[in-house]
Design a protein around this motif. Structure first.
Motif, PDB file in Angstrom:
ATOM      1  N   HIS A 118      -6.102   4.921  -3.400  1.00  0.00           N
ATOM      2  CA  HIS A 118      -6.416   3.497  -3.429  1.00  0.00           C
ATOM      3  C   HIS A 118      -6.876   3.013  -4.806  1.00  0.00           C
ATOM      4  O   HIS A 118      -7.976   2.487  -4.962  1.00  0.00           O
ATOM      5  CB  HIS A 118      -7.474   3.177  -2.364  1.00  0.00           C
ATOM      6  CG  HIS A 118      -7.057   3.564  -0.983  1.00  0.00           C
ATOM      7  ND1 HIS A 118      -5.899   3.101  -0.395  1.00  0.00           N
ATOM      8  CD2 HIS A 118      -7.631   4.407  -0.066  1.00  0.00           C
ATOM      9  CE1 HIS A 118      -5.774   3.622   0.831  1.00  0.00           C
ATOM     10  NE2 HIS A 118      -6.801   4.428   1.043  1.00  0.00           N
ATOM     11  N   GLN A 151       0.876  -1.173   0.000  1.00  0.00           N
ATOM     12  CA  GLN A 151       0.000   0.000   0.000  1.00  0.00           C
ATOM     13  C   GLN A 151       0.915   1.225   0.000  1.00  0.00           C
ATOM     14  O   GLN A 151       1.533   1.552   1.010  1.00  0.00           O
ATOM     15  CB  GLN A 151      -0.909  -0.023   1.225  1.00  0.00           C
ATOM     16  CG  GLN A 151      -1.974   1.065   1.228  1.00  0.00           C
ATOM     17  CD  GLN A 151      -3.195   0.682   2.043  1.00  0.00           C
ATOM     18  OE1 GLN A 151      -4.079  -0.016   1.571  1.00  0.00           O
ATOM     19  NE2 GLN A 151      -3.260   1.134   3.275  1.00  0.00           N
ATOM     20  N   ASP A 192      -0.495  -3.872  -6.271  1.00  0.00           N
ATOM     21  CA  ASP A 192      -0.293  -2.817  -5.290  1.00  0.00           C
ATOM     22  C   ASP A 192      -1.513  -1.908  -5.161  1.00  0.00           C
ATOM     23  O   ASP A 192      -2.321  -1.794  -6.084  1.00  0.00           O
ATOM     24  CB  ASP A 192       0.926  -1.974  -5.668  1.00  0.00           C
ATOM     25  CG  ASP A 192       2.204  -2.799  -5.728  1.00  0.00           C
ATOM     26  OD1 ASP A 192       2.317  -3.773  -4.961  1.00  0.00           O
ATOM     27  OD2 ASP A 192       3.085  -2.485  -6.561  1.00  0.00           O
ATOM     28  N   ASP A 193      -1.615  -1.262  -4.005  1.00  0.00           N
ATOM     29  CA  ASP A 193      -2.642  -0.250  -3.744  1.00  0.00           C
ATOM     30  C   ASP A 193      -1.942   1.104  -3.779  1.00  0.00           C
ATOM     31  O   ASP A 193      -1.049   1.364  -2.971  1.00  0.00           O
ATOM     32  CB  ASP A 193      -3.287  -0.502  -2.381  1.00  0.00           C
ATOM     33  CG  ASP A 193      -4.335   0.539  -2.034  1.00  0.00           C
ATOM     34  OD1 ASP A 193      -5.500   0.348  -2.380  1.00  0.00           O
ATOM     35  OD2 ASP A 193      -3.963   1.556  -1.402  1.00  0.00           O
ATOM     36  N   TRP A 250      -3.232   5.914 -11.688  1.00  0.00           N
ATOM     37  CA  TRP A 250      -2.676   6.532 -10.481  1.00  0.00           C
ATOM     38  C   TRP A 250      -2.054   7.895 -10.777  1.00  0.00           C
ATOM     39  O   TRP A 250      -2.182   8.836  -9.995  1.00  0.00           O
ATOM     40  CB  TRP A 250      -1.645   5.570  -9.896  1.00  0.00           C
ATOM     41  CG  TRP A 250      -0.784   6.048  -8.787  1.00  0.00           C
ATOM     42  CD1 TRP A 250      -1.193   6.531  -7.583  1.00  0.00           C
ATOM     43  CD2 TRP A 250       0.645   6.068  -8.765  1.00  0.00           C
ATOM     44  NE1 TRP A 250      -0.101   6.831  -6.793  1.00  0.00           N
ATOM     45  CE2 TRP A 250       1.043   6.555  -7.500  1.00  0.00           C
ATOM     46  CE3 TRP A 250       1.630   5.698  -9.673  1.00  0.00           C
ATOM     47  CZ2 TRP A 250       2.374   6.696  -7.132  1.00  0.00           C
ATOM     48  CZ3 TRP A 250       2.958   5.825  -9.311  1.00  0.00           C
ATOM     49  CH2 TRP A 250       3.318   6.327  -8.063  1.00  0.00           C
ATOM     50  N   SER A 299      -0.224  -4.834 -13.849  1.00  0.00           N
ATOM     51  CA  SER A 299      -0.265  -5.429 -12.511  1.00  0.00           C
ATOM     52  C   SER A 299      -1.250  -4.654 -11.645  1.00  0.00           C
ATOM     53  O   SER A 299      -1.281  -3.429 -11.662  1.00  0.00           O
ATOM     54  CB  SER A 299       1.125  -5.378 -11.868  1.00  0.00           C
ATOM     55  OG  SER A 299       1.045  -5.756 -10.497  1.00  0.00           O
ATOM     56  N   ASN A 300      -2.053  -5.384 -10.884  1.00  0.00           N
ATOM     57  CA  ASN A 300      -2.958  -4.733  -9.928  1.00  0.00           C
ATOM     58  C   ASN A 300      -2.663  -5.200  -8.508  1.00  0.00           C
ATOM     59  O   ASN A 300      -3.528  -5.175  -7.636  1.00  0.00           O
ATOM     60  CB  ASN A 300      -4.419  -5.000 -10.293  1.00  0.00           C
ATOM     61  CG  ASN A 300      -4.766  -6.483 -10.265  1.00  0.00           C
ATOM     62  OD1 ASN A 300      -3.925  -7.334  -9.939  1.00  0.00           O
ATOM     63  ND2 ASN A 300      -6.005  -6.818 -10.595  1.00  0.00           N
ATOM     64  N   LYS A 308      -5.739   0.626  -8.298  1.00  0.00           N
ATOM     65  CA  LYS A 308      -4.922  -0.540  -8.636  1.00  0.00           C
ATOM     66  C   LYS A 308      -4.094  -0.317  -9.888  1.00  0.00           C
ATOM     67  O   LYS A 308      -3.008  -0.884 -10.032  1.00  0.00           O
ATOM     68  CB  LYS A 308      -5.813  -1.769  -8.818  1.00  0.00           C
ATOM     69  CG  LYS A 308      -6.543  -2.209  -7.566  1.00  0.00           C
ATOM     70  CD  LYS A 308      -7.392  -3.434  -7.856  1.00  0.00           C
ATOM     71  CE  LYS A 308      -8.122  -3.912  -6.604  1.00  0.00           C
ATOM     72  NZ  LYS A 308      -8.957  -5.112  -6.893  1.00  0.00           N
ATOM     73  N   ASP A 309      -4.614   0.470 -10.819  1.00  0.00           N
ATOM     74  CA  ASP A 309      -3.968   0.668 -12.107  1.00  0.00           C
ATOM     75  C   ASP A 309      -2.863   1.721 -11.981  1.00  0.00           C
ATOM     76  O   ASP A 309      -3.152   2.887 -11.707  1.00  0.00           O
ATOM     77  CB  ASP A 309      -5.014   1.107 -13.134  1.00  0.00           C
ATOM     78  CG  ASP A 309      -4.442   1.301 -14.526  1.00  0.00           C
ATOM     79  OD1 ASP A 309      -3.210   1.151 -14.706  1.00  0.00           O
ATOM     80  OD2 ASP A 309      -5.212   1.602 -15.448  1.00  0.00           O
TER      81      ASP A 309
END
Length: 289
Positions: A143, A87, A129-130, A150, A126-127, A145-146
């Motif tokens: 928060h 995270q 990580d937050d 982000w 990849s998803n 995933k992409d």
């Protein structure tokens, strides 16, 4: 008997809810967190072990693991490595030094944006990580995933960098976001704070921030964007204290050598060991793990 067990659970929960903060990355370290006593006497916890360089120790022999409960050695019932992800919050705190340009005419803000975009591109698809993004006086992205989503609103060069007023509040907010309940148990929690030197921060504010990060198990990494030839002894000292106390590091971001590898920074936070052991606690009171 039921009330007696409830007393054990309550007192254990108070103790086990604490996070042991990681040490500075100069010696091997182990941190224990998120201890679950729901199935008492079986107790489950997450364990992170790092080497001298701060890298996650990928091979841990259960025979080399000793659990001390009230000073008594207890073997692990089960130990497994899982990879729930990290995270992560990037906290950008622009100031006049972000407007300085290198020999190619690229601002430091542009260098910072390129570092983040390169990393996001390398993680595309990849998803795990937050991801969250906080920029001083700008809307937050929290928060997601992409990695590409982000950074879609970053645009640091669009800011009035020479008039920007940096603030430690941006880091405080980032720590709060990193401390939110993660989408998967066992996720590491890390903040990267990119900022000019901040000479006007009080010791009280710094100590409060460190206490909050330690309580929530958040590691803080700080990228300093200084003015050439200028010295900021108080700011450097405070930043070093924050990073060392939370298991992070301090970097200097210059015109041509950013000195920041984001993937190397985050990789140790993605994996964790999940361990289970059978507690020997049979009485209410204070206990140590």
């Amino acid at each position: 008997m039921r009330n007696r067990l409830c007393g054990i659970f309550l007192i254990s929960a108070i103790f086990f809810g604490m996070v042991i903060p990681a040490r500075a990355q100069t010696s091997p370290s182990a941190s224990l967190s998120r201890v679950d006593i729901e199935n008492f006497p079986l107790i489950e916890a997450f364990l992170v072990v790092k080497d001298e360089a701060g890298r996650f120790l990928n091979v841990l022999d259960p025979n080399n693991l000793t659990i001390l409960e009230n000073g008594k050695a207890i073997p692990a019932h089960h130990l497994e490595k899982i990879t729930p992800g990290v995270q992560f919050v990037a906290a950008i705190n622009p100031g006049p030094t972000f407007a300085l340009r290198n020999s190619q005419g690229v601002t430091r803000a542009g260098i910072i944006q390129q570092i983040l975009q390169n990393w996001a591109s390398s993680r595309q698809g990849s998803n795990l990580d937050d991801l969250s993004l906080v920029v001083t006086n700008r809307p937050e992205t929290t928060h997601v995933k992409d990695p590409i989503q982000w950074l879609k609103d970053l645009a640091l060069d669009e800011l009035n960098l020479r008039q920007a007023e940096p603030s430690l509040d941006t880091l405080v907010r980032a720590v709060d976001i990193a401390a939110d309940s993660p989408p998967r148990p066992g996720m590491g929690q890390a903040v990267l704070f990119i900022t000019p030197p901040l000479e006007n921060q009080t010791e009280v504010a710094t100590q409060s921030l460190v206490a909050r990060a330690q309580e929530q198990g958040v590691s803080i990494f700080i990228g300093i964007v200084p003015s050439p030839g200028a010295f900021y002894p108080n700011s450097e000292k405070q930043f070093q204290q924050i990073a060392q106390a939370t298991g992070g590091q301090v970097f200097v971001i210059t015109d041509d050598q950013p000195n920041l590898d984001l993937e190397t920074l985050l990789s140790p936070f993605r994996s964790v060991y999940r361990l289970t052991y059978e507690s020997q606690i049979r009485a209410s009171g204070s206990h140590q793990l």
